[in-house]
Design a protein around this motif. Structure first.
Motif, PDB file in Angstrom:
ATOM      1  N   SER A 205     -39.639 -50.510   7.507  1.00 27.22           N
ATOM      2  CA  SER A 205     -40.629 -50.427   8.587  1.00 27.22           C
ATOM      3  C   SER A 205     -41.499 -51.689   8.651  1.00 27.22           C
ATOM      4  O   SER A 205     -42.040 -52.007   9.708  1.00 27.22           O
ATOM      5  CB  SER A 205     -41.494 -49.173   8.456  1.00 27.22           C
TER       6      SER A 205
ATOM      7  N   ARG B 143     -39.717 -51.839  12.334  1.00 32.65           N
ATOM      8  CA  ARG B 143     -40.316 -50.518  12.621  1.00 32.65           C
ATOM      9  C   ARG B 143     -39.705 -49.865  13.855  1.00 32.65           C
ATOM     10  O   ARG B 143     -39.591 -48.653  13.930  1.00 32.65           O
ATOM     11  CB  ARG B 143     -41.822 -50.679  12.781  1.00 32.65           C
TER      12      ARG B 143
ATOM     13  N   ILE C  54     -37.361 -46.331  13.019  1.00 32.04           N
ATOM     14  CA  ILE C  54     -37.660 -46.324  11.580  1.00 32.04           C
ATOM     15  C   ILE C  54     -39.081 -45.811  11.358  1.00 32.04           C
ATOM     16  O   ILE C  54     -39.340 -45.026  10.441  1.00 32.04           O
ATOM     17  CB  ILE C  54     -37.468 -47.736  10.976  1.00 32.04           C
ATOM     18  N   GLY C  55     -40.017 -46.224  12.217  1.00 31.57           N
ATOM     19  CA  GLY C  55     -41.398 -45.748  12.109  1.00 31.57           C
ATOM     20  C   GLY C  55     -41.500 -44.241  12.222  1.00 31.57           C
ATOM     21  O   GLY C  55     -42.268 -43.598  11.489  1.00 31.57           O
TER      22      GLY C  55
END
Length: 172
Positions: A134, A138, A147-148
């Motif tokens: 991240s 991210r 990913i965040g």
């Protein structure tokens, strides 16, 4: 001018034997020195509790983005070759290691079965992968979520930053 097409891949790195920070930096420099790979981003370094097999030393983990003209399996073979050159021994699953390099994602490729699954089949459930990833990607979408977003649902207990940025890994 080269007509090779470079694609973005993400890598997860870790280790807990010897000097894993030095080993991870050395591995990324080896990749960056190749004409078919360019390391474009390196995450902060994280100190993480052991996962899977918990009776061992804590790990250091990080992620990197690379641009590569290697096919996904060739990138995996290159990473495995770097591990071998650095004396990685595979004795037990999730066991102690000097260095581990996982291909997490490869731009435009989703595949299962065989020796390389993309995206990495367990990455979205692992805080020690998602936290460093991240830092540098991210908004990367994996399995329909960024990913965040995955990180918000991940177990990150005990994971702590061990560097302020990518200064732990000078590429030259």
């Amino acid at each position: 001018m080269s007509s090779e097409i470079f694609r973005r891949a993400s890598l997860g790195l870790g280790g807990n034997i010897g000097d894993p920070v030095k080993s991870m930096a050395e591995a990324l420099r080896a990749l960056n020195a190749r004409p078919d790979c360019r390391v474009t981003a390196v995450s902060r370094l994280y100190r993480t509790p052991p996962w899977g097999k918990t009776d061992q030393d804590w790990f250091f983990n990080a992620c990197a983005l690379v641009e590569t003209s290697l096919a996904p399996e060739a990138l995996l073979d290159t990473c495995l070759g770097i591990e071998r050159d650095m004396k990685r021994e595979r004795k037990e699953r999730w066991g102690p290691r000097t260095i581990d390099i996982d291909v997490l994602t490869y731009e435009g490729v989703a595949q299962s079965g065989g020796r390389l699954e993309l995206p990495h089949p367990r990455m979205t459930g692992r805080g020690f992968v998602l936290m460093p990833l991240s830092d540098i990607a991210r908004d990367l979408i994996v399995a329909g979520r960024t990913i965040g977003d995955w990180l918000q649902d991940a177990d990150v207990a005990g994971i702590e930053p061990a560097s302020a940025g990518s200064e732990w890994c000078p590429l030259t």
